[in-house]
Design a protein around this motif. Structure first.
Motif, PDB file in Angstrom:
ATOM      1  N   UNK A   1       0.829  -1.207   0.000  1.00  0.00           N
ATOM      2  CA  UNK A   1       0.000   0.000   0.000  1.00  0.00           C
ATOM      3  C   UNK A   1       0.865   1.259   0.000  1.00  0.00           C
ATOM      4  N   UNK A   2       1.870   1.277   0.905  1.00  0.00           N
ATOM      5  CA  UNK A   2       2.679   2.493   1.019  1.00  0.00           C
ATOM      6  C   UNK A   2       3.590   2.686  -0.176  1.00  0.00           C
ATOM      7  N   UNK A   3       4.114   1.570  -0.692  1.00  0.00           N
ATOM      8  CA  UNK A   3       4.960   1.660  -1.886  1.00  0.00           C
ATOM      9  C   UNK A   3       4.137   2.232  -3.040  1.00  0.00           C
ATOM     10  N   UNK A   4       2.881   1.811  -3.096  1.00  0.00           N
ATOM     11  CA  UNK A   4       2.020   2.213  -4.210  1.00  0.00           C
ATOM     12  C   UNK A   4       1.539   3.663  -4.063  1.00  0.00           C
ATOM     13  N   UNK A   5       0.982   3.987  -2.888  1.00  0.00           N
ATOM     14  CA  UNK A   5       0.293   5.285  -2.757  1.00  0.00           C
ATOM     15  C   UNK A   5       1.129   6.344  -2.021  1.00  0.00           C
ATOM     16  N   UNK A   6       2.236   5.915  -1.423  1.00  0.00           N
ATOM     17  CA  UNK A   6       3.112   6.883  -0.747  1.00  0.00           C
ATOM     18  C   UNK A   6       2.594   7.340   0.603  1.00  0.00           C
TER      19      UNK A   6
END
Ligand code: SF4
Length: 394
Positions: free
Chosen positions: A331-336
Motif C-alpha cells: 500500500x505504502x509503496x504504491x500510494x506513498x
C-alpha cells in the motif's frame, strides 16, 4: 513487473442449485473441449510472448470444473503454458470436482507441473448434496480425496459450504473432521449465500426447501471456523484456513491487489500501472461459444480503466478480507501514504469497539464477521480523506 495467470474453464457436469457463476454444460461433444483448449492456448501463449512480464509467480486453473477437461487436455494446457514461461511459478493450482477427478487426471496434473489441487467437496451429507443438486455421491468425494492424498505429490485444498439445507452442527463437524484428517493443508469454508434467480432461491421462495435463519447460519459458520482453528488450520482470510505456510499464494495476490492476467469466458484480470497509479481491468465476454469452435479466439476482452481513487478503495475492500489486514508494504509503496491516511478514523473506532488491531492494520476475527459494515464506513471516510490526498499529489 510480475503478473499471475488465471484461466477460466467454464464447463460443469451439472448446475448446482446455489450457483450464480458463469458455467455451461460440458455436453458430450469432446471436440468442443479440444477446440476450447486449442483456442485458450493460442490466446495465452500469444500474451506470454508479447506481454513483457518479468515473471509469473502463480498460475491458477479454475472454473467451472477444470477436471472435466480430462488428463490429456489438462496436460497439454499446463505443459505448454509452463514451458513458455520465463521461470517456474512458485504455485500452480488446478481446481477439480470429485466426479471428474480420476487417478489419470491427478497424475497428468502432477506430471505437467501442478503443485496444488483444490477440490470442491462442499459436504459429505447426501441429503444436503441432493437438496442443492450437487453432482457426485458422498462415496465419490471420499474416493477422490483419498486418491489425491495417495497419488498427488503436491499439496491440496478442500472446499466446504456451511448452512446448507438439512445441515446441523454435528454434520458440519463431520465434514470438517474429514477435511482435517484427509492430508489437506488448506480448507475453504464458505457460508451459503442465496443468490437471486438461482434454482435454490426459487425452491426456498416456493417453500420447497428451508435454510437456517441468519443467526443460526452465522452460528454454524462460526462453529466451523472454531473447529478448524482448534485443529491447527488458521483463518487467514474471511473464508480461508490453512496450516502454517500453506496459504494460497495465488489468491493472496488478489487480496493484495497485485497483477494478474485472466483468460477464458467471463475471466477478469487486473494490471496496475504503478507509476500512473491507475489500473486496467480486462473482462472476457461470458460466452463459451466464442472459444469452442475451430479458429475462434474468444474475441478481445473489454477494458475498463480503474482510477487512483478506486484503486485505494479496492485495496481496502480486498485487503481487509485478510487476517493480516491491508498489506502496508504494498500500500505504502504504491500510494506513498499508509493505510491510516485514508481509513484512520474508522480503524480507531473499530479498535475502540474491540474489533480491529491498529498495528497491521486489520480486523480481528470478531471484526471480520462484520466486514461489510466496516467497509461501508471505510468508503464513506474515503469521501473526505481522498481530496486531501489529491491535494498532496499536486
Ligand atoms: S460445479 Fe461450481 S461452477 Fe459448476 S455449477 Fe457447481 S458451483 Fe457452479
Amino acid at each position: 513487473v510480475d503478473a499471475s495467470i488465471y484461466l477460466h474453464i467454464p464447463f460443469c457436469a451439472g448446475a448446482c442449485g446455489y450457483c450464480d457463476f458463469y458455467s455451461v454444460s460440458a455436453g458430450r461433444d469432446e471436440s468442443r473441449l479440444d477446440d476450447f483448449v486449442d483456442n485458450l492456448l493460442h490466446v495465452v501463449l500469444k500474451s506470454i510472448q508479447s506481454g513483457g512480464f518479468d515473471g509469473v509467480p502463480t498460475v491458477y486453473i479454475g472454473g467451472g470444473t477444470p477436471s472435466l477437461l480430462g488428463p490429456e487436455r489438462i496436460g497439454r494446457l499446463l505443459g505448454q503454458i509452463l514451458a513458455a514461461l520465463p521461470a517456474v511459478p512458485e504455485e500452480v493450482t488446478v481446481e477439480a470436482n470429485p466426479e471428474s477427478l480420476s487417478p489419470a487426471f491427478i497424475e497428468a496434473c502432477a506430471a505437467s507441473g501442478a503443485t496444488r489441487l483444490s477440490i470442491g467437496c462442499q459436504t459429505l451429507h447426501e441429503r444436503s448434496r441432493r437438496a442443492v443438486s450437487r453432482i457426485g455421491a458422498v462415496s465419490c468425494v471420499r474416493r477422490a480425496v483419498s486418491d489425491v492424498a495417495r497419488l498427488f505429490p503436491g499439496s491440496f485444498s478442500l472446499d466446504f459450504i456451511s448452512a446448507l439445507p438439512y445441515q446441523t452442527e454435528a454434520i458440519l463437524e463431520e465434514d470438517l473432521s474429514f477435511a482435517c484428517g484427509s492430508g489437506a493443508d488448506h480448507v475453504s469454508l464458505y457460508a451459503l449465500t442465496l443468490a437471486e434467480g438461482t434454482p435454490l432461491d426459487s425452491a426456498v421462495r416456493r417453500g420447497d426447501l428451508s435454510l437456517p435463519d441468519p443467526d443460526s447460519a452465522d452460528a454454524l459458520w462460526i462453529r466451523g471456523r472454531d473447529f478448524l482453528e482448534e485443529r491447527g488450520f488458521r483463518q487467514y482470510e474471511v473464508s480461508n484456513f490453512s496450516r502454517p505456510g500453506a496459504e494460497s499464494a495465488h489468491n493472496m495476490r488478489y487480496w493484495r491487489l497485485e497483477n494478474y492476467l485472466a483468460f477464458g469466458p467471463g475471466a477478469v484480470g487486473t494490471i496496475v500501472d504503478e507509476e500512473a497509479l491507475r489500473a486496467v481491468r480486462t473482462t472476457w465476454p461470458a460466452d463459451a461459444d466464442l472459444w469452442c469452435a475451430p479458429g475462434v479466439r474468444g474475441e478481445a476482452p473489454d477494458e475498463e480503466r480503474i482510477s487512483t481513487r478506486d484503486l485505494v478503495a479496492e485495496s481496502a475492500i480486498m485487503g481487509f478480507r485478510l487476517r493480516a489486514g491491508v498489506p502496508n508494504d504494498v500500500f505504502e509503496r504504491r500510494f506513498g501514504v499508509p493505510v491510516r491516511f485514508f481509513y484512520g478514523k474508522t480503524l480507531d473506532a473499530w479498535r475502540d469497539r474491540g474489533l480491529a488491531v491498529l498495528e497491521r492494520p486489520a480486523l480481528n476475527p470478531a471484526g471480520l464477521l462484520l466486514l461489510d459494515r466496516f467497509l461501508v464506513e471505510c468508503l464513506s471516510e474515503l469521501d473526505s480523506t481522498y481530496p486531501r490526498y489529491e491535494e498532496r499529489r499536486r
